[in-house]
Design an enzyme around this catalytic site. Structure first.
Site, PDB file in Angstrom:
ATOM      1  N   SER A  80       0.840  -1.205   0.000  1.00 27.11           N
ATOM      2  CA  SER A  80       0.000   0.000   0.000  1.00 27.11           C
ATOM      3  C   SER A  80       0.873   1.251   0.000  1.00 27.11           C
ATOM      4  CB  SER A  80      -0.886   0.041   1.248  1.00 27.11           C
ATOM      5  OG  SER A  80      -1.770  -1.044   1.215  1.00 27.11           O
ATOM      6  N   GLU A  92       2.565   5.875   2.961  1.00 27.10           N
ATOM      7  CA  GLU A  92       3.020   4.880   3.941  1.00 27.10           C
ATOM      8  C   GLU A  92       4.426   4.409   3.552  1.00 27.10           C
ATOM      9  OE1 GLU A  92       0.306   1.530   4.519  1.00 27.10           O
ATOM     10  OE2 GLU A  92       2.046   0.209   4.767  1.00 27.10           O
TER      11      GLU A  92
END
Ligand code: FAD
Length: 332
Positions: free
Chosen positions: A251, A323
């Site tokens: 992600s 992230e």
């Protein structure tokens, strides 16, 4: 890099054990497979050697970056003007305590998460199944507080050993009692208390995790098949979602719950799936994954991250927070 040869000369005079590699490519050590070289890459083979390496880096005021399995890291193009310390050689695993209620499993920080999950399956230890298929090392998973199918590392970590430095303190002399002064123990007594989503206590003060102990259920050999099947189910789900179809770092953006929808959905709704910058592309099958189509650079990925952020901001008013970790922006 300035002082690099002096550093090599100095470390060779110590008890340091492990690899010392100059101008070493980083891309093969990451799942995104982009980027250039590290001015110097060290792979210490034991905790003592980590302590020696880091204390010497501190004493010489040289920057470093800790590399686990590289599944959340993007290496810069060109040469990273820092010392990369890889945990790849710290890959031990053992049961440190067992009783009728629980099992403690101690791992070196560079142990692959996959190895830990397989070890639990082989021994009939339940509790870590959701982490099956998670790339990278247990040290990286703890640092990132990885979350898989609703379970975070914070819920299964019992304790960890780590090195800690005050980043503001400039010169720490390289001396004998360095290890006792800087090697500390973290006990996860609150099981989740001082953690948060994608946030761990190790993100403060350049903490370097050297080993970790996980707490899982008691050993029960009758459970082996059930655990194995459950793990296989999670791996299959990841395969079906296209996690391993192309090089990526998982992600790209955090899932901020206040946005009401997962980042991938916001990206999809902005019509960004399949968008390309150079060799980087928003995966046509998953809005929150950027893939390397073969010849991507770190700059392509950065530019694509920015494009996605801008388009989603225009569409929804929300600013997505990455992230993934760009190594050069996260030096110790
Ligand atoms: C296909 C794919 C699927 C993924 N799925 C998930 C998922 O479901 N859930 C999830 O949370 N993440 C997921 N990720 C992201 C990533 O796999 C995890 O965050 C992983 O746990 C990172 O571990 P690593 O060893 O690769 O860390 P790295 O990528 O090497 O490093 C990540 C960060 O941790 C630091 N670090 C590493 N080791 C140490 C150490 N010993 N001490 C201190 N700091 C350290 C590094 O400096 C860096 O800042 C996925 C990634 C990929 C490629």
């Amino acid at each position: 890099m300035l002082k690099l040869h002096e550093f090599i000369e100095n470390i060779n005079k110590t008890q340091y054990k492990g690899k010392i590699l100059e101008h070493e490519p980083i891309a093969p050590r990451t799942t995104m497979k982009v980027g250039g070289t590290a001015a110097l890459l060290l792979s210490p083979s034991d905790e003592n050697s980590i302590c020696i390496a880091v204390s010497l880096l501190k004493a010489m005021e040289l920057p470093w970056f800790i590399l686990g399995g590289g599944s959340n890291v993007i290496a810069p193009d060109g040469e990273l003007d820092a010392v990369v310390i890889s945990t790849e050689e710290l890959d031990s695993i053992e049961i440190s305590e067992k009783n009728d209620e629980f099992t403690l499993i101690k791992c070196g920080a560079g142990t692959k998460t996959e190895t830990l999950v397989d070890f639990c399956t082989e021994n009939g230890i339940s509790g870590l199944e959701t982490f099956a298929g998670l790339p990278g090392t247990v040290g990286g998973a703890a640092f990132m507080n990885a979350r898989c199918y609703g379970k975070e590392v914070s819920q299964v970590l019992h304790s960890a050993r780590f090195l800690e430095f005050d980043p503001m303190q400039k010169n720490t002399e390289f001396h004998d009692n360095f290890i006792e002064r800087h090697l500390k123990m973290y006990h996860n007594t609150q099981m989740g208390g001082d953690w948060a989503y994608k946030n761990s206590p190790f993100m403060q003060n350049h903490r370097f995790i050297t080993s970790l102990t996980f707490k899982a259920d008691r050993i029960d050999s009758d459970n082996k098949v059930r655990i194995g099947l459950e793990c296989a189910g999670y791996i299959k789900d990841r395969e079906d979602k296209g996690h391993f179809k192309a090089p990526s770092a998982g992600s790209v953006f955090k899932n901020d719950r206040s946005f009401g929808e997962p980042s991938g959905v916001l990206i999809d709704k902005a019509g960004l799936k399949g968008t390309e910058v150079g060799g980087a592309q928003v995966a046509p099958w998953h809005g929150n994954i950027i893939i390397n189509r073969g010849d991507a650079s770190s700059s392509d990925i950065k530019a694509l991250v920015k494009t996605v952020q801008e388009r989603v901001k225009n569409n929804t008013g929300f600013m997505l927070e990455p992230e993934i970790i760009f190594a050069e922006q996260n030096l110790c």
